[in-house]
Design a protein around this motif. Structure first.
Motif, short mmCIF file in Angstrom:
data_model
loop_
_atom_site.label_atom_id
_atom_site.label_comp_id
_atom_site.label_asym_id
_atom_site.label_seq_id
_atom_site.Cartn_x
_atom_site.Cartn_y
_atom_site.Cartn_z
N ALA A 136 0.83 -1.21 0.00
CA ALA A 136 0.00 0.00 0.00
C ALA A 136 0.86 1.26 0.00
O ALA A 136 0.47 2.29 -0.55
N VAL A 137 2.04 1.17 0.62
CA VAL A 137 2.93 2.32 0.67
C VAL A 137 3.36 2.74 -0.74
O VAL A 137 3.59 3.91 -1.02
N GLY A 138 3.42 1.75 -1.63
CA GLY A 138 3.88 2.01 -2.99
C GLY A 138 3.08 3.08 -3.70
O GLY A 138 3.61 3.80 -4.55
N ASP A 139 1.80 3.20 -3.36
CA ASP A 139 0.96 4.16 -4.07
C ASP A 139 0.91 5.52 -3.40
O ASP A 139 0.27 6.44 -3.91
N LEU A 140 1.60 5.67 -2.27
CA LEU A 140 1.62 6.99 -1.62
C LEU A 140 2.67 7.87 -2.29
O LEU A 140 3.51 7.40 -3.05
#
Ligand SMILES: Nc1ncnc2c1ncn2[C@@H]1O[C@H](COP(=O)(O)OP(=O)(O)OP(=O)(O)O)[C@@H](O)[C@H]1O
Ligand SMILES: [Mg+2]
Lengths: 259, 298
Positions: A136-140
């Protein structure tokens, strides 16, 4: 390592800013798949050393050889090929704040190696997982992360393309002790399994002991001591002793006024 | 007695102890060519230094421009980046450029009406409006507005990237910053400005039309046919060429100042200001030169 050509060989490296002489004839040589940690006081020029090797800063004098090839006077495609060998974790992370986290990590894969975006994203997510960050961090965006998370993303970016030589400028600063150890393990893994050559800078002695084969101490522009990490506790060098025990009293004088 | 570097009286005036120096000697001392005060006040030295600094700054800019343009024509090309810049520079500048053009056209019609009615030349208004807009006001007004909008944005973005080491990081990721950051902006700026100015031309002429027809009671059909009547191909074309040059200038100055900024937030601020000011001045100067070039015959 003694018989083969060293991966990185630095000789007589000098760099000044105005009349401030930061590096004053530094010699250091690093073998293939060796992990060297440079320690030294704040502001002694450790980051400058890394930037000189990369060619981001132009040295005033001295020679830097990578795989036996002089690197200080390269230009054009030779310089591009030279730079392609490196991965660098910047002290201040230096993430591209206009790109999402995954694209930061996949940047070299997509832009320089022409990997399809979908495949590069999968690789980026996997690399993020190895530094303890969820998909999920990848899309921040980078600004949405804490300092320690940014550092880990920058680390992931440095290793994602599996470079031959990796520079880590303070990889564990700003991380909690557990995460710092995870990162140490990761750096060790990069060197042991991938066979990368690593040059790291750290103030954290526990980390230095864990990730290094050899430790070198930078003081007043030169390497004043270097040796296998096991020797650091009985180096017989008062500067090293003071540094690793973190004493205010000793031969290294900090320029501070009493208040 | 002879000394290697001067006469006895020279030495006497420099020696403070024996006799107090006469006012004349003091004056001579002050005016000795090597004296700092003289050097600072010497107008020739000042002019010379300024001139040399100007030359070296021009040289640096020319080198930067040359390198950047060279990278515009050599692969790899970052089409995604070019696309993003086209949208940023072109599409998002439409409102501000359109509004500027509209009011420029309107005010032009009003002004020429109040002037031309003094000698019964109202019928020339459509021609004046369309020529002024396409030749001069369209490109220049759009250029200045885009310089403020885009030049500043580019300088701030690249400046921040420079001071946070993002540009250094690019090189460590095997990506040439000239190709990835600068070339797309130069290409987009140079290609998009003419389109933007074409739109500005149409909106500007329409502004003049609105004022003349709805406020000054001109006949609409007449106005349009008069606008066309004296308009030549090169009136529009020269404006579009100017626009391309302005687009190059704006993006170049934004990139140059941002790319070379140093010293944290303050440095980025200075780079932004410089980008807008230098781009605006260069637009006005090159506008004059280009006009002289395009309309040299008449
Ligand atoms: N671009 C620059 N311009 C002028 N001086 C610089 C520049 N970069 C570094 N320096 C100077 O060089 C010296 C060494 O800087 P460097 O960043 O290498 O320190 P460091 O050893 O990495 O310290 P730290 O452990 O705090 O990161 C500092 O005194 C700094 O002031
Ligand atoms: Mg540092």
């Amino acid at each position: 390592m003694s018989d083969a050509v060293p991966k990185i060989q630095i000789h007589g490296l000098k760099k000044s800013f105005g009349d401030k002489h930061v590096l004053r004839g530094l010699d250091l040589s690093i073998g293939k798949a060796e992990s060297v940690v440079v320690i030294g006081g704040s502001g002694t020029g450790k980051s400058v050393l890394l930037k000189c090797i990369l060619g981001i800063l132009e040295p005033d004098a001295g020679s830097i050889k990578i795989d036996g090839v002089e690197a200080t006077k390269l230009s054009g495609s030779a310089r591009d090929a030279h730079l392609a060998k490196f991965g660098m974790l910047f002290q201040g992370s230096a993430l591209f704040d206009s790109l999402p986290v995954w694209h930061n990590v996949a940047f070299k894969l997509i832009q320089a190696q022409g990997m399809p975006r979908k495949q590069a994203k999968e690789r980026a997510i996997a690399t993020l997982a190895s530094v303890g960050l969820s998909p999920a961090v990848g899309d921040l965006m980078p600004v949405e992360l804490s300092g320690g998370m940014q550092k880990r993303v920058a680390l992931a970016r440095a290793i994602a393309a599996k470079p031959e030589i990796i520079f880590f400028d303070e990889p564990t600063t700003g991380l909690d002790p557990i995460m710092a150890d995870v990162i140490n393990e990761l750096i060790v893994k990069c060197v042991r399994e991938v066979g990368a050559t690593a040059l790291s800078i750290t103030h954290d002695m526990a980390s230095a002991r864990k990730i290094s084969d050899r430790i070198a101490m930078l003081h007043e522009g030169r390497i004043i001591w270097q040796g296998p990490k096991g020797d650091i506790d009985h180096s017989g060098n008062p500067y090293v002793d003071q540094f690793i025990h973190g004493r205010a009293e000793g031969p290294i004088r900090m320029q501070v006024k009493r208040f | 007695m002879t000394l290697p570097y001067g006469t006895v009286s020279d030495v006497a005036c420099l020696a403070p102890t024996l006799t107090p120096p006469s006012p004349l000697d003091t004056l001579r001392l002050l005016l000795l060519p090597s004296h700092r005060l003289v050097q600072i006040m010497n107008p020739f030295a000042l002019i010379g230094r300024t001139f040399l600094e100007f030359l070296s700054a021009t040289g640096r800019l020319a080198w930067f421009a040359g390198t950047s343009v060279m990278h515009c024509f050599r692969p790899p090309f970052y089409f995604r980046q070019i696309g993003r810049q086209v949208v940023d520079i072109g599409y998002f500048s439409l409102p501000v450029v359109g509004l500027t053009a509209l009011f420029t056209g309107m005010v032009l019609a009003l002004q020429s009406h109040s002037g031309f009615s003094r000698f019964d030349a109202e019928s020339a208004i459509p021609t004046v409006v369309v020529l002024s807009i396409t030749r001069e006001l369209g490109p220049v007004m759009a250029g200045l507005m885009v310089a403020g909008r885009i030049g500043a944005a580019i300088a701030a973005e690249l400046g921040t990237m420079r001071v946070t080491e993002q540009i250094d990081a690019l090189t460590t990721l095997s990506t040439n910053p000239y190709k990835y950051l600068i070339a797309p902006r130069l290409i987009a700026g140079t290609l998009v400005m003419p389109v933007l100015v074409l739109v500005a031309d149409i909106i500007g002429v329409f502004g003049g039309f609105l004022v003349c027809v709805y406020r000054l009671q001109f006949n609409a059909a007449n106005y349009i046919s008069q606008s066309w009547q004296y308009l030549e191909h090169r009136d529009v074309a020269s404006g579009l060429w100017k626009a391309a040059v302005f687009g190059f200038i704006i993006t170049l100055m934004g990139c140059y100042n941002g790319f070379n900024s140093k010293g944290g937030a303050q440095g980025v601020g200075a780079a932004t200001t410089n980008a807008v000011v230098t781009a605006s001045i260069l637009i006005l100067v090159s506008n004059y030169l280009l006009t002289g070039l395009f309309f040299a015959d008449k």
